[in-house]
Motif scaffolding. Structure first.
Motif, PDB file in Angstrom:
ATOM      1  N   UNK A  14      36.242 -13.121  18.586  1.00  0.00           N
ATOM      2  CA  UNK A  14      37.289 -12.371  19.295  1.00  0.00           C
ATOM      3  C   UNK A  14      38.573 -13.192  19.183  1.00  0.00           C
ATOM      4  N   UNK A  15      39.673 -12.542  18.817  1.00  0.00           N
ATOM      5  CA  UNK A  15      40.951 -13.263  18.667  1.00  0.00           C
ATOM      6  C   UNK A  15      41.890 -12.953  19.834  1.00  0.00           C
ATOM      7  N   UNK A  16      42.567 -13.988  20.316  1.00  0.00           N
ATOM      8  CA  UNK A  16      43.546 -13.814  21.399  1.00  0.00           C
ATOM      9  C   UNK A  16      44.804 -14.607  21.035  1.00  0.00           C
ATOM     10  N   UNK A  17      45.630 -14.924  22.028  1.00  0.00           N
ATOM     11  CA  UNK A  17      46.933 -15.540  21.718  1.00  0.00           C
ATOM     12  C   UNK A  17      47.042 -17.014  22.065  1.00  0.00           C
ATOM     13  N   UNK A  18      46.440 -17.402  23.193  1.00  0.00           N
ATOM     14  CA  UNK A  18      46.613 -18.778  23.676  1.00  0.00           C
ATOM     15  C   UNK A  18      45.252 -19.366  24.033  1.00  0.00           C
ATOM     16  N   UNK A  19      45.256 -20.690  24.223  1.00  0.00           N
ATOM     17  CA  UNK A  19      44.014 -21.352  24.623  1.00  0.00           C
ATOM     18  C   UNK A  19      43.486 -20.780  25.930  1.00  0.00           C
ATOM     19  N   UNK A  20      44.372 -20.650  26.909  1.00  0.00           N
ATOM     20  CA  UNK A  20      43.945 -20.155  28.226  1.00  0.00           C
ATOM     21  C   UNK A  20      43.313 -18.773  28.102  1.00  0.00           C
ATOM     22  N   UNK A  21      43.884 -17.957  27.237  1.00  0.00           N
ATOM     23  CA  UNK A  21      43.339 -16.603  27.064  1.00  0.00           C
ATOM     24  C   UNK A  21      41.941 -16.629  26.449  1.00  0.00           C
ATOM     25  N   UNK A  22      41.712 -17.595  25.566  1.00  0.00           N
ATOM     26  CA  UNK A  22      40.366 -17.728  24.987  1.00  0.00           C
ATOM     27  C   UNK A  22      39.375 -18.140  26.074  1.00  0.00           C
ATOM     28  N   UNK A  23      39.818 -19.065  26.956  1.00  0.00           N
ATOM     29  CA  UNK A  23      38.943 -19.496  28.058  1.00  0.00           C
ATOM     30  C   UNK A  23      38.629 -18.291  28.955  1.00  0.00           C
ATOM     31  N   UNK A  24      39.672 -17.567  29.326  1.00  0.00           N
ATOM     32  CA  UNK A  24      39.494 -16.401  30.213  1.00  0.00           C
ATOM     33  C   UNK A  24      38.497 -15.399  29.609  1.00  0.00           C
ATOM     34  N   UNK A  25      38.683 -15.101  28.328  1.00  0.00           N
ATOM     35  CA  UNK A  25      37.822 -14.109  27.678  1.00  0.00           C
ATOM     36  C   UNK A  25      36.374 -14.584  27.637  1.00  0.00           C
ATOM     37  N   UNK A  26      36.190 -15.864  27.332  1.00  0.00           N
ATOM     38  CA  UNK A  26      34.831 -16.406  27.237  1.00  0.00           C
ATOM     39  C   UNK A  26      34.144 -16.382  28.602  1.00  0.00           C
ATOM     40  N   UNK A  27      34.903 -16.702  29.653  1.00  0.00           N
ATOM     41  CA  UNK A  27      34.312 -16.693  31.007  1.00  0.00           C
ATOM     42  C   UNK A  27      33.948 -15.254  31.401  1.00  0.00           C
ATOM     43  N   UNK A  28      34.833 -14.316  31.090  1.00  0.00           N
ATOM     44  CA  UNK A  28      34.516 -12.914  31.405  1.00  0.00           C
ATOM     45  C   UNK A  28      33.247 -12.492  30.682  1.00  0.00           C
ATOM     46  N   UNK A  29      33.153 -12.869  29.403  1.00  0.00           N
ATOM     47  CA  UNK A  29      31.963 -12.484  28.634  1.00  0.00           C
ATOM     48  C   UNK A  29      30.705 -13.133  29.219  1.00  0.00           C
ATOM     49  N   UNK A  30      30.807 -14.438  29.538  1.00  0.00           N
ATOM     50  CA  UNK A  30      29.627 -15.150  30.067  1.00  0.00           C
ATOM     51  C   UNK A  30      29.165 -14.504  31.379  1.00  0.00           C
ATOM     52  N   UNK A  31      30.113 -14.178  32.246  1.00  0.00           N
ATOM     53  CA  UNK A  31      29.727 -13.548  33.523  1.00  0.00           C
ATOM     54  C   UNK A  31      29.128 -12.168  33.275  1.00  0.00           C
ATOM     55  N   UNK A  32      29.767 -11.408  32.403  1.00  0.00           N
ATOM     56  CA  UNK A  32      29.307 -10.035  32.164  1.00  0.00           C
ATOM     57  C   UNK A  32      27.890 -10.027  31.618  1.00  0.00           C
ATOM     58  N   UNK A  33      27.656 -10.831  30.602  1.00  0.00           N
ATOM     59  CA  UNK A  33      26.353 -10.695  29.922  1.00  0.00           C
ATOM     60  C   UNK A  33      25.219 -11.387  30.674  1.00  0.00           C
ATOM     61  N   UNK A  34      25.555 -12.396  31.505  1.00  0.00           N
ATOM     62  CA  UNK A  34      24.472 -13.023  32.283  1.00  0.00           C
ATOM     63  C   UNK A  34      24.301 -12.350  33.643  1.00  0.00           C
ATOM     64  N   UNK A  35      25.336 -11.665  34.096  1.00  0.00           N
ATOM     65  CA  UNK A  35      25.291 -11.086  35.451  1.00  0.00           C
ATOM     66  C   UNK A  35      25.350 -12.158  36.523  1.00  0.00           C
ATOM     67  N   UNK A  36      25.787 -13.368  36.159  1.00  0.00           N
ATOM     68  CA  UNK A  36      25.849 -14.484  37.105  1.00  0.00           C
ATOM     69  C   UNK A  36      27.311 -14.885  37.337  1.00  0.00           C
TER      70      UNK A  36
END
Ligand SMILES: Cc1ncc(COP(=O)(O)O)c(C=O)c1O
Length: 431
Positions: free
Chosen positions: A109-131
């Motif tokens: 997944x491509x984004x614009x800034x480092x922070x945005x990559x962190x945000x996206x990864x955290x959203x994905x981790x929460x979504x797919x684990x449900x934790x």
């Protein structure tokens, strides 16, 4: 006769003071007009040797001709479509990142800034684990949005007065051996850090409520702290035991900087999600997170997105910059040159008690300063940085107290530029 103002920086600096939000702190009070290779030129034509690379961005040097050419060509062809269409540079870059990423990481997944990559990864981790839970580490830096501010613990400075910050974040110690209770025993330091994760599980959050560990392979803003690399296999074991994802933040360490394409390769550990930005596109804004298809397929289309992320011009720049890193074998050069610099600076530090530690991996090198009592000395680090600036060498500080000088030169600087920078630095570090 009217005086001629030869200091062309000055007028701009006055406008900067007048029109730019003062929260934006700049390190060097010069106005950059041009840059090429390892040098930045101000508006008076003064050359500054750049050992800061725009904070680990210009790994291939400033305005590398191949990156410039790719940007110019792409800008004339296609500048933006967002998610309205697919575009070929996005697809080519995704394919390339899969090729160079460690192990089985194969979904981008491509984004614009480092922070945005962190945000996206955290959203994905929460979504797919449900934790909900995220475990971060003391001394970490992950960005300046609200979530990444909450995940950042390198300095209070970045957090205070922004509360309430997003929650369900629990902080474990990072093996910063030099300032730990085990300065001469890296193994014991790692053991203790892993033990403290069990304390979190016992007293703060049940491991089944934790979505991810988020960790930098070498801490950047926290002080250029290189942990013992077995820390990551221990962390991965703990993660796997509890079904927790391991997110590795390679925003500062990636793209040849540490002597490998990605720093986590030094540990031989495969993350579940890896974050990239900074050096990815030779100076253009772009970031990415990469994971495995088996995980990303659990994140339905449309649950995350971006308008500008994966912009065609930035993608073209990234393809060119990665090509340069590969063709010029810049990871190998970083490993070789980095080892030489670290050895030289360690020799220089001998007998100087105000230099606490010289450390680094590849061309990510830190020199930590001590006061007379052996405590971190921000004052000395700032004095060294100021002396370097007076002698036209740009260096940055970092560390929990601002006590570390960090060297992040272009990976393709010449031997002569390296020598020039080090001799300025050594003079600046002589007290
Ligand atoms: C390790 C790390 N993660 C994330 C970030 C945030 O990146 P950006 O400033 O592009 O948002 C940084 C920036 O310094 C960083 O060093």
């Amino acid at each position: 006769m009217a005086m001629v103002d030869t200091n062309k920086n000055q007028a701009y600096l006055q406008w900067d003071d007048e029109f730019v939000n003062p929260v934006l702190a700049r390190t060097a009070r010069i106005v950059a007009e041009k840059a090429k290779g390892s040098y930045i030129y101000d508006m008076n034509g003064e050359a500054y040797l750049d050992f800061s690379t725009g904070i680990a961005v210009n790994n291939v040097g400033h305005c590398h001709p191949k990156v410039v050419e790719a940007v110019q060509k792409q800008a004339a062809e296609l500048m933006h479509t967002s998610v309205v269409t697919h575009h070929k540079r996005y697809i080519e870059l995704a394919k390339k990142l899969v090729e160079i990423a460690p192990g089985g990481l194969n979904s981008v997944f491509l984004a614009n800034s480092g922070a945005e990559a962190v945000e996206g990864a955290i959203k994905m981790a929460r979504y797919i684990t449900g934790r909900p839970g995220i475990i971060n580490f003391k001394g970490s830096f992950h960005g300046r949005t609200l979530m990444t501010t909450a995940l950042t613990t390198s300095k209070l400075y970045y957090r205070e007065r922004y509360e309430p910050l997003p929650g369900s974040i629990f902080t474990a110690p990072f093996p910063y051996v030099f300032r730990s209770h085990f300065p001469n025993n890296p193994e014991a330091c790692v053991d203790e850090c892993i033990k403290q994760i069990d304390v979190l599980f016992n007293q703060f959050i049940h491991p089944e409520q934790v979505a991810a560990f988020l960790v930098e392979p070498v801490q950047g803003e926290g002080g250029y702290v290189v942990p013992p690399m077995n820390f990551f296999s221990r962390l991965k074991e703990t993660a796997d035991k509890h079904g927790i994802l391991l997110i590795v933040d390679e925003v500062q360490t990636g793209f040849g900087r540490t002597g490998k394409m990605f720093a986590i390769e030094h540990a031989g550990v495969e993350p579940d999600i890896m974050l990239m930005a900074k050096g990815i596109a030779g100076g253009m804004p772009l970031s990415a997170f990469i994971s495995r298809k088996e995980l990303t397929s659990k994140w339905p289309a449309g649950r995350h997105g971006t308008t500008f992320g994966g912009n065609p011009v930035s993608c073209a720049a990234a393809l060119a910059a990665i090509g340069v890193i590969e063709e010029e074998k810049l990871a190998d050069r970083a490993a070789k040159l980095g080892a030489q610099i670290i050895e030289r600076l360690k020799n220089f530090a001998k007998g100087k008690s105000y230099i606490g530690e010289v450390r680094g991996l590849g061309l990510m090198i830190g020199v930590e300063f001590n006061d007379a009592e052996g405590n971190p000395s921000k004052e000395l680090a700032e004095k060294v940085a100021a002396r370097c600036f007076e002698n036209k060498l740009l260096v940055l500080t970092c560390g929990n107290h601002g006590q570390v000088i960090r060297l992040i030169p272009p990976l393709n600087m010449s031997d002569k530029e390296c020598e020039e920078g080090l001799s300025i630095l050594e003079k600046a570090m002589t007290f």
